[in-house]
Write an enzyme that holds these catalytic residues in place. Structure first.
Site, PDB file in Angstrom:
ATOM      1  N   GLY A  11       4.965   6.099  -4.587  1.00  0.00           N
ATOM      2  CA  GLY A  11       6.337   6.545  -4.875  1.00  0.00           C
ATOM      3  C   GLY A  11       7.251   5.359  -5.145  1.00  0.00           C
ATOM      4  NE  ARG A  72       1.901   9.089  -4.675  1.00  0.00           N
ATOM      5  CZ  ARG A  72       3.166   9.531  -4.717  1.00  0.00           C
ATOM      6  NH1 ARG A  72       3.535  10.381  -5.635  1.00  0.00           N
ATOM      7  NH2 ARG A  72       4.045   9.118  -3.833  1.00  0.00           N
ATOM      8  CG  ASP A 103       0.965   4.842   4.280  1.00  0.00           C
ATOM      9  OD1 ASP A 103       1.315   5.244   3.152  1.00  0.00           O
ATOM     10  OD2 ASP A 103       0.803   5.611   5.244  1.00  0.00           O
ATOM     11  CB  THR A 125       7.653   3.467   0.917  1.00  0.00           C
ATOM     12  OG1 THR A 125       7.874   4.832   1.304  1.00  0.00           O
ATOM     13  CG2 THR A 125       7.391   2.676   2.181  1.00  0.00           C
ATOM     14  CG  ASP A 127       8.291   7.947   2.806  1.00  0.00           C
ATOM     15  OD1 ASP A 127       9.266   8.529   2.307  1.00  0.00           O
ATOM     16  OD2 ASP A 127       7.122   8.118   2.408  1.00  0.00           O
ATOM     17  CG  ASP A 129       5.664   5.676   5.715  1.00  0.00           C
ATOM     18  OD1 ASP A 129       5.891   4.612   5.097  1.00  0.00           O
ATOM     19  OD2 ASP A 129       5.008   6.609   5.223  1.00  0.00           O
ATOM     20  NE  ARG A 171       3.923   9.728   1.365  1.00  0.00           N
ATOM     21  CZ  ARG A 171       3.208  10.230   0.367  1.00  0.00           C
ATOM     22  NH1 ARG A 171       2.475  11.289   0.548  1.00  0.00           N
ATOM     23  NH2 ARG A 171       3.224   9.650  -0.817  1.00  0.00           N
TER      24      ARG A 171
HETATM   25  P1  ADP Z   1       2.208   5.000  -1.136  1.00  0.00           P
HETATM   26  O1  ADP Z   1       1.654   3.677  -1.475  1.00  0.00           O
HETATM   27  O2  ADP Z   1       3.640   5.163  -1.515  1.00  0.00           O
HETATM   28  O3  ADP Z   1       1.888   5.414   0.286  1.00  0.00           O
HETATM   29  P2  ADP Z   1       0.066   6.788  -2.068  1.00  0.00           P
HETATM   30  O4  ADP Z   1      -0.378   7.147  -0.694  1.00  0.00           O
HETATM   31  O5  ADP Z   1       0.175   7.892  -3.054  1.00  0.00           O
HETATM   32  O6  ADP Z   1       1.495   6.091  -2.088  1.00  0.00           O
HETATM   33  O7  ADP Z   1      -0.926   5.678  -2.610  1.00  0.00           O
HETATM   34  C1  ADP Z   1      -0.720   5.080  -3.874  1.00  0.00           C
HETATM   35  C2  ADP Z   1      -2.047   4.728  -4.496  1.00  0.00           C
HETATM   36  O8  ADP Z   1      -2.741   3.786  -3.665  1.00  0.00           O
HETATM   37  C3  ADP Z   1      -3.030   5.890  -4.645  1.00  0.00           C
HETATM   38  O9  ADP Z   1      -2.793   6.684  -5.783  1.00  0.00           O
HETATM   39  C4  ADP Z   1      -4.349   5.148  -4.769  1.00  0.00           C
HETATM   40  O10 ADP Z   1      -4.513   4.612  -6.057  1.00  0.00           O
HETATM   41  C5  ADP Z   1      -4.141   3.995  -3.770  1.00  0.00           C
HETATM   42  N1  ADP Z   1      -4.695   4.403  -2.477  1.00  0.00           N
HETATM   43  C6  ADP Z   1      -4.145   5.216  -1.558  1.00  0.00           C
HETATM   44  N2  ADP Z   1      -4.970   5.397  -0.504  1.00  0.00           N
HETATM   45  C7  ADP Z   1      -6.107   4.700  -0.786  1.00  0.00           C
HETATM   46  C8  ADP Z   1      -7.348   4.498  -0.122  1.00  0.00           C
HETATM   47  N3  ADP Z   1      -7.612   5.061   1.063  1.00  0.00           N
HETATM   48  N4  ADP Z   1      -8.264   3.721  -0.718  1.00  0.00           N
HETATM   49  C9  ADP Z   1      -8.027   3.140  -1.914  1.00  0.00           C
HETATM   50  N5  ADP Z   1      -6.860   3.297  -2.592  1.00  0.00           N
HETATM   51  C10 ADP Z   1      -5.918   4.056  -2.055  1.00  0.00           C
HETATM   52  O1  F6P Z   2       6.532   8.319  -0.204  1.00  0.00           O
HETATM   53  C1  F6P Z   2       7.738   8.563  -0.858  1.00  0.00           C
HETATM   54  C2  F6P Z   2       7.952  10.033  -1.067  1.00  0.00           C
HETATM   55  O2  F6P Z   2       9.183  10.186  -1.748  1.00  0.00           O
HETATM   56  C3  F6P Z   2       7.909  10.897   0.185  1.00  0.00           C
HETATM   57  O3  F6P Z   2       9.110  10.815   0.931  1.00  0.00           O
HETATM   58  C4  F6P Z   2       7.645  12.260  -0.407  1.00  0.00           C
HETATM   59  O4  F6P Z   2       7.011  13.099   0.530  1.00  0.00           O
HETATM   60  C5  F6P Z   2       6.719  11.940  -1.545  1.00  0.00           C
HETATM   61  O5  F6P Z   2       6.926  10.580  -1.881  1.00  0.00           O
HETATM   62  C6  F6P Z   2       6.968  12.780  -2.784  1.00  0.00           C
HETATM   63  O6  F6P Z   2       5.997  12.447  -3.705  1.00  0.00           O
HETATM   64  P1  F6P Z   2       6.054  12.883  -5.252  1.00  0.00           P
HETATM   65  O7  F6P Z   2       6.907  11.889  -5.958  1.00  0.00           O
HETATM   66  O8  F6P Z   2       4.659  12.824  -5.675  1.00  0.00           O
HETATM   67  O9  F6P Z   2       6.664  14.244  -5.310  1.00  0.00           O
END
Ligand code: ADP
Ligand code: F6P
Length: 318
Positions: A11, A72, A103, A125, A127, A129, A171
């Site tokens: 995000g 993503r 994360d 982020t 969040d 978090d 989240r």
């Molecule tokens: P954020 O980084 O904001 O928490 P996401 O959880 O959607 O957002 O993760 C972003 C991207 O990081 C994912 O689309 C993926 O490409 C990579 N990613 C997330 N989790 C994993 C994982 N367990 N192993 C490898 N890549 C990951």
């Molecule tokens: O991690 C950032 C965040 O905005 C969260 O607060 C929310 O739950 C999520 O991303 C929304 O994701 P998307 O942009 O895929 O709707």
């Protein structure tokens, strides 16, 4: 370290551009070439990589979103995908990678570093978090965006003597709700970290009315559940007109606050220093008010601690 790359992933968050600017300008100052990767890990796998200079980050410190775009990427979750990414970095002669994200993105960076890539994570982020850092880039701006909405909702809720339930992002983390709720003087703050009793909420709304309260502002973190359903329930149980407002992606946009810009600048600067010192698989953040770096694995293993004192204070002040 001769050439590094930077990508934004997951995000987007206000302040990401300020962080990109800091990384690019610090690296150039230290005679390191910087490459930008478009669309997060997906762009990395596809080789969407271009050279950046001081000028390419001009006029972006004030802009929300990310000029590198974000994505993503499911493929990156597979070992094959990450191997492709590592090969692309090799082909482009890139010695270090700065990952700006949350994360999930950090988990990806950790796994990539296990394939021999030097990585540094920058916490971006809304969040807030990530347990290892007191602040993530974007959290302050998002909190202020929510605050602005609360101020406006207060006007209309008072005029109609309604209950207003405001659903905010985060989240599974209640920090945006707690922070903006305190700043906006919300009557109730509902977060995933604390048990929630709808009967107790209705009781406090009714007793507030008896004391002469003209409205009720309730901050609901998305991790608890939906605002629409809660509003229906509260209206049914209290007989008081109740409206739900879901702030949604508005919280992710907008010009970053001074706090987020300074935070992003400090962390971006530090990320380049860490890479220059030859340390890999690190994350940078704020602990006890100071800029620090930690091992990415250790950082991700730190359990999140909810600020109980702050929550208690919010309840007393409401
Ligand atoms: P954020 O980084 O904001 O928490 P996401 O959880 O959607 O957002 O993760 C972003 C991207 O990081 C994912 O689309 C993926 O490409 C990579 N990613 C997330 N989790 C994993 C994982 N367990 N192993 C490898 N890549 C990951
Ligand atoms: O991690 C950032 C965040 O905005 C969260 O607060 C929310 O739950 C999520 O991303 C929304 O994701 P998307 O942009 O895929 O709707």
């Amino acid at each position: 370290m001769k050439r590094i790359a930077i990508l934004t992933s997951g995000g987007d968050a206000p302040g990401m551009n300020a962080a990109i600017r800091a990384v690019v300008r610090t690296a150039i100052e230290k005679d390191i070439e910087v490459m930008g990767v478009r669309r997060g890990y997906s762009g990395l796998i596809n080789g969407e990589i271009f050279s950046m200079d001081r000028h390419s980050v001009s006029d972006i410190i004030q802009r929300g979103g990310t000029v590198l775009r974000t994505a993503r990427c499911e493929e990156f979750k597979t070992e094959e995908g990450r191997k492709k990414a590592a090969n692309v970095l090799k082909v482009f002669g890139i010695d270090g990678l700065v990952v700006l994200g949350g994360d999930g993105s950090f988990m990806g960076a950790k796994l990539l570093s296990e394939l021999g890539v030097s990585t540094v994570g920058l916490p971006g982020t809304i969040d807030n978090d990530l347990a290892y850092t007191e602040y993530t880039i974007g959290f302050d701006t998002a909190s202020n965006t929510v605050l602005d909405a609360i101020n406006k909702l207060r006007d209309t809720s008072t005029s109609h003597e309604r209950v207003s339930i405001v659903e905010v992002m985060g989240r599974n983390c209640g920090d945006i709700a707690l922070n903006a709720g305190i700043a906006g003087g919300a009557e109730s703050i509902i977060v995933p970290e604390k048990e929630f009793d709808v009967n107790q909420l209705c009781k406090s709304i009714l007793s507030g009315r008896l004391k002469g309260k003209m409205h009720n502002l309730i901050l609901l973190a998305e991790g608890v559940g939906g605002a629409e359903e809660l509003a229906r329930h509260v209206q049914e149980m209290t007989g008081i007109e109740t409206r739900a407002t879901i702030l949604g992606h508005i919280q992710r946009g907008g010009s970053p606050t001074a706090f987020d810009r300074v935070l992003a600048s400090k962390l971006g600067y530090k990320a380049v220093e860490v890479l220059m010192e030859g340390r890999s698989s690190r994350v940078v953040g704020i602990r006890d008010g100071k800029v620090v770096d930690l091992d990415i694995k250790e950082a991700l293993a730190i359990p999140r601690k909810f600020d109980e004192e702050l929550y208690k204070m919010a309840q007393i002040l409401s």
